[in-house]
Design a protein around this motif. Structure first.
Motif, short mmCIF file in Angstrom:
data_model
loop_
_atom_site.label_atom_id
_atom_site.label_comp_id
_atom_site.label_asym_id
_atom_site.label_seq_id
_atom_site.Cartn_x
_atom_site.Cartn_y
_atom_site.Cartn_z
N PHE A 124 34.38 33.20 39.69
CA PHE A 124 35.05 32.14 38.93
C PHE A 124 36.27 32.69 38.19
O PHE A 124 37.33 32.04 38.14
CB PHE A 124 34.08 31.53 37.91
N SER A 125 36.13 33.88 37.61
CA SER A 125 37.24 34.47 36.86
C SER A 125 38.42 34.78 37.77
O SER A 125 39.58 34.54 37.40
CB SER A 125 36.77 35.75 36.15
N LEU A 126 38.14 35.33 38.95
CA LEU A 126 39.22 35.66 39.88
C LEU A 126 39.92 34.39 40.37
O LEU A 126 41.15 34.34 40.47
CB LEU A 126 38.67 36.45 41.06
N LEU A 127 39.15 33.36 40.67
CA LEU A 127 39.74 32.10 41.12
C LEU A 127 40.56 31.45 40.01
O LEU A 127 41.59 30.81 40.27
CB LEU A 127 38.65 31.16 41.62
N HIS A 128 40.10 31.63 38.78
CA HIS A 128 40.87 31.11 37.64
C HIS A 128 42.20 31.85 37.51
O HIS A 128 43.24 31.22 37.27
CB HIS A 128 40.05 31.25 36.37
N ASN A 175 39.14 45.56 43.41
CA ASN A 175 38.42 45.70 44.68
C ASN A 175 38.95 44.77 45.77
O ASN A 175 38.33 44.67 46.84
CB ASN A 175 36.93 45.45 44.47
N PHE A 176 40.05 44.09 45.49
CA PHE A 176 40.63 43.18 46.48
C PHE A 176 42.14 43.38 46.53
O PHE A 176 42.79 43.51 45.49
CB PHE A 176 40.32 41.72 46.13
N LEU A 177 42.67 43.40 47.74
CA LEU A 177 44.11 43.45 47.95
C LEU A 177 44.55 42.20 48.69
O LEU A 177 43.76 41.57 49.40
CB LEU A 177 44.50 44.69 48.76
N VAL A 178 45.82 41.86 48.54
CA VAL A 178 46.40 40.73 49.26
C VAL A 178 47.61 41.23 50.04
O VAL A 178 48.47 41.93 49.49
CB VAL A 178 46.82 39.61 48.28
N VAL A 179 47.66 40.86 51.31
CA VAL A 179 48.82 41.21 52.14
C VAL A 179 48.94 40.17 53.25
O VAL A 179 47.95 39.79 53.88
CB VAL A 179 48.69 42.64 52.72
N ILE A 202 42.03 41.45 51.51
CA ILE A 202 41.39 42.68 51.95
C ILE A 202 40.28 43.02 50.96
O ILE A 202 40.50 43.06 49.75
CB ILE A 202 42.40 43.84 52.01
N VAL A 203 39.08 43.25 51.48
CA VAL A 203 37.92 43.55 50.64
C VAL A 203 37.66 45.06 50.68
O VAL A 203 37.52 45.65 51.75
CB VAL A 203 36.67 42.80 51.12
N LEU A 204 37.59 45.65 49.49
CA LEU A 204 37.38 47.09 49.37
C LEU A 204 36.07 47.38 48.64
O LEU A 204 35.58 46.55 47.88
CB LEU A 204 38.53 47.73 48.58
N TRP A 245 43.46 53.44 55.30
CA TRP A 245 44.25 53.17 54.10
C TRP A 245 44.80 51.75 54.24
O TRP A 245 45.44 51.41 55.22
CB TRP A 245 45.40 54.16 53.98
N MET A 246 44.53 50.91 53.25
CA MET A 246 44.95 49.51 53.31
C MET A 246 46.10 49.28 52.34
O MET A 246 46.01 49.62 51.16
CB MET A 246 43.77 48.59 52.96
N GLU A 247 47.16 48.71 52.86
CA GLU A 247 48.32 48.37 52.03
C GLU A 247 48.14 46.96 51.47
O GLU A 247 47.56 46.09 52.12
CB GLU A 247 49.61 48.44 52.85
N GLY A 248 48.67 46.72 50.29
CA GLY A 248 48.62 45.40 49.69
C GLY A 248 48.75 45.48 48.19
O GLY A 248 48.83 46.57 47.61
N VAL A 249 48.78 44.32 47.54
CA VAL A 249 48.83 44.27 46.08
C VAL A 249 47.46 43.85 45.58
O VAL A 249 46.75 43.08 46.23
CB VAL A 249 49.91 43.29 45.57
N THR A 250 47.08 44.37 44.42
CA THR A 250 45.78 43.99 43.86
C THR A 250 45.78 42.50 43.54
O THR A 250 46.82 41.88 43.33
CB THR A 250 45.46 44.79 42.59
#
Length: 440
Positions: free
Chosen positions: A422-426, A291-295, A300-302, A243-248
């Motif tokens: 590109f969209s995520l980086l934007h 599909n990605f979390l940040v902590v 974090i890649v899901l 289980w991975m904790e983080g924010v989307t």
């Protein structure tokens, strides 16, 4: 977001699923007939409002059916929602829900699936298991569990999804064509590619293997983390991982994060994709923010359910378009487009000229990040230019005369990966170093 009521049953046979989708298609058709009748007697000023109303009603009906059935229909909604500019606004608003959550299945259905897969009780498999889904998605839903003191995520596939995928997609296809305004004959080989990838997503044994392979290969990249998997609690329909904790990723992007923090996450995301595509030739092909979390400054890649391998031959031809010299030679550009099946043998001079012009415009715009040492994806002009180009192409009636399926089928998910990237980086408003793949 408020918890959604649990779904007590799911149509799991191809016949019942086809009946549900056919009913939705009939309602959409009736709504169009009503719209055309009203449009015929309405003033020009009121016609845009009528169209918006049609889209809103149809979008609700279509998404309600897709979310009930899950599987292929809901996955299609998720794929289409990655590009905010691809769909009419009403559909984009409805389908975007598929990126994060769908109505979960009830606990008895989940328990039955787990115990059928492992021939053991849930209590024997895990020390604790939450009966309420933490996340509901297109192919399966995730529950939190524990075992030996570890907090786990258990992904359970929806009943009937794998067996019904092909029949689902056959029935969904006309609805998708209507929404997108496309012709079936021009997307046949693309649709086969999508069907192949979606069928792969229902094979959790293959997903386990891909997850472990890519995570191991990318372990040396800076700023990335991956969940560990537990093969003794995995099967064709169940995956158990940390289980991975983080924010989307989108919540992080909307936060008060500093530019340095945004750039760090953006660089990790960019490096992850460049290394997969240019070194591994195997990549995570589902780049939506859920599909990605940040902590703690790491990404974090899901969920490696959707991946795509490419051959060295395809890679060489595809990325030849990064060479600026290609745009300076008509002969070289034409040869490259023929190699990638964008130009077809039957194309006449007018068609050839139109495609060459479109190719120059697309290549110049889409390769900009690769033509400089650092690129600012936060600059709104870049993504706006992509959206405007897409709008112009969709409204260009002359493009409808370009018959035939164009482009290699391998390009479908590679293009999806880059547009999603590109969209995520934007969204992150990140500036990243873009010139070459990272070293591990």
């Amino acid at each position: 977001m408020a918890a959604q009521p649990a779904q007590e049953s799911i149509r799991s046979t191809p016949l019942t699923r086809m009946a549900d989708l056919a009913g939705t298609g009939a309602r959409v058709g009736m709504n169009y007939l009503k719209y055309y009748g009203q449009r015929a007697v309405s003033s020009d000023a009121s016609k845009p409002a009528l169209r918006r109303e049609l889209d809103e009603v149809n979008a609700r009906d279509v998404y309600a059916s897709f979310s009930r059935l899950k599987g292929g229909p809901l996955k299609l909604a998720q794929m289409l929602s990655i590009d905010d500019n691809l769909l009419p606004p009403a559909y984009a608003a409805q389908f975007s829900q598929a990126q994060y959550s769908a109505p979960p299945l009830s606990w008895p259905l989940v328990r039955r699936t787990l115990e059928r897969e492992f021939s053991q009780t849930v209590e024997a498999l895990y020390d604790s298991f939450s009966p309420e889904a933490a996340h509901g998605a297109s192919i399966g839903q995730v529950h939190q569990a524990t075992r030996d003191g570890k907090k786990l995520a258990v992904k359970v596939q929806y009943p009937g999804v794998a067996d019904s995928m092909r029949s689902d997609l056959r029935v969904v296809k006309p609805v998708a064509l209507q929404i997108l305004g496309l012709r079936e004959e021009d997307i046949a080989h693309y649709f086969t590619e999508v069907e192949t990838r979606l069928l792969e997503e229902t094979d959790y044994v293959a997903e386990l293997k891909r997850s472990q392979e890519i995570a191991a290969a990318c372990a040396g990249l800076t700023g990335l983390r991956f969940p560990a998997f537990y093969p003794d609690r995995c099967s064709a329909r169940v995956l158990t991982m940390d289980w991975m904790e983080g924010v989307t990723l989108d919540r992080f992007a909307a936060s008060s994060a500093t530019q340095e923090e945004r750039d760090r996450i953006g660089q990790a995301l960019w490096d992850f994709y460049q290394y997969q595509i240019h070194v591994l030739h195997l990549f995570h092909a589902d780049p939506h923010p859920g599909n990605f979390l940040v902590v703690d400054g790491e990404l974090i890649v899901l969920d490696f359910g959707c991946t795509r391998a490419i051959t060295p031959e395809f890679h060489e031809k595809q990325f030849a378009f990064l060479n600026p010299a290609l745009l300076e030679s008509d002969a070289a550009l034409e040869a490259a487009l023929r190699d990638m099946d964008v130009l077809l043998p039957a194309d006449g001079p007018a068609q050839r000229g139109k495609i060459m012009d479109l190719a120059r415009q697309s290549i110049e715009l889409l390769t900009r990040p690769f033509q400089t040492e650092r690129f600012d994806f936060g600059d709104p002009a870049f993504m706006q230019a992509i959206y405007l180009m897409g709008d112009a192409n969709r409204q260009d009636r002359s493009l409808r005369s370009l018959r035939g399926a164009r482009g290699r089928s391998e390009s479908v998910y590679l293009n999806r990966a880059f547009f999603g990237l590109f969209s995520l980086l934007h969204r992150l408003r990140a500036t990243v170093e873009t010139k070459s793949p990272p070293a591990v």
